[in-house]
Enzyme design. Structure first.
Site, PDB file in Angstrom:
ATOM      1  CB  CYS A  56      -0.917  -0.024   1.218  1.00  0.00           C
ATOM      2  SG  CYS A  56      -2.089   1.345   1.278  1.00  0.00           S
ATOM      3  CB  CYS A  57       3.825   2.263   2.009  1.00  0.00           C
ATOM      4  SG  CYS A  57       3.220   2.650   3.664  1.00  0.00           S
ATOM      5  CB  CYS A 141      -2.425   6.763   6.059  1.00  0.00           C
ATOM      6  SG  CYS A 141      -1.511   7.234   4.582  1.00  0.00           S
ATOM      7  CB  CYS A 144      -1.238   3.040   8.985  1.00  0.00           C
ATOM      8  SG  CYS A 144      -1.826   2.051   7.605  1.00  0.00           S
ATOM      9  CB  CYS A 167       5.994   4.938   4.452  1.00  0.00           C
ATOM     10  SG  CYS A 167       7.054   6.289   3.932  1.00  0.00           S
TER      11      CYS A 167
END
Ligand code: SF4
Length: 184
Positions: A56-57, A141, A144, A167
């Site tokens: 995702c990062c 985010c 997280c 990240c």
């Protein structure tokens, strides 16, 4: 100035960005967003953070920033050594090895402690992120980022429960090379 809009930020973060732009008269702010095709192909559910936060990062932070940094010889970060045990050896200058471009990464606040930071912000009437007062000393985010208890590392609320501390834009600092002068 580059702002990484992952599309998963707290609304307070976006409001804080706009507040700083207005307060400081910043011009030329560039908002970087993830590639729409990559999002559709790899995170259409917006839930990749829950089973693959590294992936995702990579989509939402690392790739957009890498695309934008092509024309830059150096970057300046706001990282501080006191923020986490993985940052205690953070140097003021380090090579950016993320893409082999030979870029310099500058960390001017590396050796500032929390008291010096607070004093500087007070002296210059700089606003804090609104969530700091609610127990979030390090804010990423929204999915997280969790509250931090007294005595924990400031960044311990990031990716809580995962073996993940960064990240992907920055790795855990390995510290300065031979000859580095920490009081430069
Ligand atoms: S911090 Fe979380 S939501 Fe944001 S890009 Fe990384 S895994 Fe995704």
């Amino acid at each position: 100035m580059l702002f990484l809009d992952t599309l998963r930020h707290f609304p307070e973060t976006l409001a804080y960005r706009d507040q700083l732009v207005a307060r400081l008269g910043l011009t030329g702010l560039i908002n970087l967003t993830p590639d729409a095709a990559q999002l559709a192909a790899r995170d259409a559910s917006n839930l990749r953070w829950s089973y693959d936060p590294d992936g995702c990062c990579a989509i939402r932070k690392v790739a957009p920033l890498a695309s934008a940094l092509g024309g830059f010889d150096a970057t300046i970060t706001g990282r501080k050594a006191f923020q986490a045990s993985t940052r205690t050896a953070l140097p003021r200058f380090e090579p950016d090895t993320s893409d082999g471009a030979g870029r310099l990464k500058i960390n001017p606040l590396a050796h500032w402690d929390a008291n010096r930071l607070a004093a500087h912000m007070a002296a210059h009437d700089l606003p804090a992120h609104p969530l700091v007062a609610q127990g979030f000393p390090s804010i990423g985010c929204s999915p997280c980022t969790s509250r931090v208890a007294p005595g924990e590392d400031p960044r311990s609320g990031r990716w809580r429960g995962w073996d993940k501390t960064e990240c992907g834009i920055h790795g855990p600092s390995e510290g300065p090379g031979p000859g580095y002068d920490p009081v430069f």
